[in-house]
Write an enzyme that holds these catalytic residues in place. Sequence first.
Site, PDB file in Angstrom:
ATOM      1  N   ARG A 140       0.833  -1.200   0.000  1.00 27.12           N
ATOM      2  CA  ARG A 140       0.000   0.000   0.000  1.00 27.12           C
ATOM      3  C   ARG A 140       0.872   1.256   0.000  1.00 27.12           C
ATOM      4  O   ARG A 140       0.453   2.313  -0.450  1.00 27.12           O
ATOM      5  CB  ARG A 140      -0.957   0.027   1.207  1.00 27.12           C
ATOM      6  CG  ARG A 140      -2.076   1.058   1.020  1.00 27.12           C
ATOM      7  CD  ARG A 140      -3.064   1.075   2.184  1.00 27.12           C
ATOM      8  NE  ARG A 140      -2.539   1.761   3.333  1.00 27.12           N
ATOM      9  CZ  ARG A 140      -2.313   1.236   4.532  1.00 27.12           C
ATOM     10  NH1 ARG A 140      -2.582  -0.040   4.777  1.00 27.12           N
ATOM     11  NH2 ARG A 140      -1.829   1.959   5.513  1.00 27.12           N
ATOM     12  N   TYR A 152     -13.490  18.280 -15.825  1.00 24.98           N
ATOM     13  CA  TYR A 152     -13.962  16.892 -15.819  1.00 24.98           C
ATOM     14  C   TYR A 152     -15.073  16.719 -14.765  1.00 24.98           C
ATOM     15  O   TYR A 152     -14.940  17.188 -13.638  1.00 24.98           O
ATOM     16  CB  TYR A 152     -12.785  15.960 -15.534  1.00 24.98           C
ATOM     17  CG  TYR A 152     -13.164  14.509 -15.573  1.00 24.98           C
ATOM     18  CD1 TYR A 152     -13.440  13.883 -16.778  1.00 24.98           C
ATOM     19  CD2 TYR A 152     -13.277  13.778 -14.402  1.00 24.98           C
ATOM     20  CE1 TYR A 152     -13.824  12.555 -16.816  1.00 24.98           C
ATOM     21  CE2 TYR A 152     -13.654  12.442 -14.433  1.00 24.98           C
ATOM     22  CZ  TYR A 152     -13.929  11.839 -15.643  1.00 24.98           C
ATOM     23  OH  TYR A 152     -14.311  10.532 -15.673  1.00 24.98           O
ATOM     24  N   ASP A 188      -4.558  19.518 -14.948  1.00 25.33           N
ATOM     25  CA  ASP A 188      -5.002  18.228 -15.466  1.00 25.33           C
ATOM     26  C   ASP A 188      -4.550  18.184 -16.928  1.00 25.33           C
ATOM     27  O   ASP A 188      -5.115  18.855 -17.786  1.00 25.33           O
ATOM     28  CB  ASP A 188      -6.524  18.089 -15.331  1.00 25.33           C
ATOM     29  CG  ASP A 188      -7.009  16.696 -15.740  1.00 25.33           C
ATOM     30  OD1 ASP A 188      -6.370  16.068 -16.611  1.00 25.33           O
ATOM     31  OD2 ASP A 188      -8.027  16.239 -15.196  1.00 25.33           O
ATOM     32  N   LYS A 243      -6.457   7.193 -20.171  1.00 28.07           N
ATOM     33  CA  LYS A 243      -6.668   7.747 -21.495  1.00 28.07           C
ATOM     34  C   LYS A 243      -5.426   7.500 -22.368  1.00 28.07           C
ATOM     35  O   LYS A 243      -5.145   6.374 -22.701  1.00 28.07           O
ATOM     36  CB  LYS A 243      -7.034   9.226 -21.362  1.00 28.07           C
ATOM     37  CG  LYS A 243      -8.107   9.503 -20.272  1.00 28.07           C
ATOM     38  CD  LYS A 243      -9.451   8.880 -20.580  1.00 28.07           C
ATOM     39  CE  LYS A 243     -10.409   8.891 -19.395  1.00 28.07           C
ATOM     40  NZ  LYS A 243     -10.644  10.180 -18.762  1.00 28.07           N
TER      41      LYS A 243
HETATM   42  C1  LIG Z   1     -11.029  10.568 -17.468  1.00 25.61           C
HETATM   43  C2  LIG Z   1     -10.580  11.839 -16.891  1.00 25.61           C
HETATM   44  C3  LIG Z   1     -10.383  11.998 -15.515  1.00 25.61           C
HETATM   45  C4  LIG Z   1     -10.700  10.895 -14.519  1.00 25.61           C
HETATM   46  O1  LIG Z   1      -9.866   9.804 -14.709  1.00 25.61           O
HETATM   47  P1  LIG Z   1     -10.237   8.308 -14.240  1.00 25.61           P
HETATM   48  O2  LIG Z   1      -9.032   7.539 -14.641  1.00 25.61           O
HETATM   49  O3  LIG Z   1     -11.484   7.910 -14.960  1.00 25.61           O
HETATM   50  O4  LIG Z   1     -10.443   8.367 -12.772  1.00 25.61           O
HETATM   51  C5  LIG Z   1      -9.916  13.206 -15.058  1.00 25.61           C
HETATM   52  N1  LIG Z   1      -9.647  14.229 -15.898  1.00 25.61           N
HETATM   53  C6  LIG Z   1      -9.838  14.115 -17.220  1.00 25.61           C
HETATM   54  C7  LIG Z   1      -9.520  15.271 -18.079  1.00 25.61           C
HETATM   55  C8  LIG Z   1     -10.304  12.936 -17.760  1.00 25.61           C
HETATM   56  O5  LIG Z   1     -10.508  12.830 -19.077  1.00 25.61           O
END
Ligand SMILES: *Cc1c(COP(=O)(O)O)cnc(C)c1O
Length: 423
Positions: free
Chosen positions: A73, A127, A212, A237
């Site tokens: 962890r 998001y 982000d 992604k």
């Molecule tokens: C998909 C996404 C998230 C969240 O990510 P997860 O892996 O689904 O938790 C956050 N920010 C953006 C811009 C995203 O496209």
Amino acid sequence: MSHSEHPSALRPETDVLTRGFDPSLSVGSARPAVFRSSTYVFSSPEAAERAFEILGGRAQRSPGESVDLIYSRFNHPNAQILEDQILPLEPGAQAAAVFNSGMAAIMTALLAVLSPGDSLVYTVPIYGGTQTLIQNFLEPFGIAGIPVTAGDSQAIDAAIRGARNLKVVLIETPANPTVLMTDIKRACQTASEFGFVSQNGREAGRPLVMIDNTFLGPAFQHPLALGADVSLYSATKYLGGYSDVIGGVALTRDPTLMAKIRSKRSLFGNILQPDECWIIDTRLPTVILRMNRQSKNAQRLAEELHGHPKIRTVYYPTLFEDAEQVRIFHDQCTYPGGLISIDLQGGKPAAFNFLRHLRLARNAVSLGGVETLACHPRSTTHSAWSAHDLDAAGIGEGLVRISVGIEDWRDLLADCRAALDAI
Ligand SMILES: *Cc1c(COP(=O)(O)O)cnc(C)c1O
């Protein structure tokens, strides 16, 4: 895992394949093994004591010291390998931490810095999960969230200057799904000029800027090099790239900040598991290749679809008309990326018919995979928003977002044209 002796002048595409993994620690295997163990056997009771002192922050690891692993962890070999191998992909990064989702990375980075009484400036649209985290969790918890319109540099400056106990400026750029861009460098400059002093007067500093970077990073946008403190990813992604794994990453320039983030991760228990680390690690050497192909495909598609009689607007960086958006794109990004949104004439029925008639592109949320995906944000990813907010953000009834994959772009264009004809 030993990279201290590594030449530092290598370019990212080379460095990602040659650093961060020592085959001699994995019985000579050319690719990392998966260490699927929850706990680690100490080399001596003294080594165990030392590992706990360092984990608890009561001692600092000395340069070159190898510290025994404790428990998965907190840390494990596959997380360490991935965190070392991802560094060269993010210029300016000194440390990385991997999480079991993008949301976990965002939440943990925010909670490493924010306490009740603090405030947070964030760009909208952001998001959906991040928005819910801020509004339904951080706000009731006593942290003020201050939304500002993405791309509006003056409003962001004013929000930074006007906020009380501002600890974090969280920017998502480009914004989803209209690819509206926010000037990272300018937000960093404004944040650096405006410090805070906490209510008890003991803490002082400046707000941290977190980006982000999921949509254009790590290939085309480098927030840390522009002055940001934290670069955040949904590794689900582009980093993962095959729509088969959920993960997240935070990267920082400052190892001390990363130590705070890691200590929260140990507490929350949201480190990425060994198998998922291994999977994402195998995807790192191709992320720039994949993103280049996706960006080239998307640009061709966007420019060919632009002006189609059934399309009102194509949202794509090379089609920006606003001078400020054009400037930010050119200053901040090397290529336009793989996301396109098209606003169809005929609203929701047209959008649904378009999605129904696509044969190659699949109707799914998420993005960044090698296969092309398309969705209707207003009824799916953004369905919790009010009509007023959707309209203000340009997320109309006819808007379809396309995450372009690595197929031959001519086939994708024919698919889109056929679906447009069928509306
Ligand atoms: C998909 C996404 C998230 C969240 O990510 P997860 O892996 O689904 O938790 C956050 N920010 C953006 C811009 C995203 O496209």
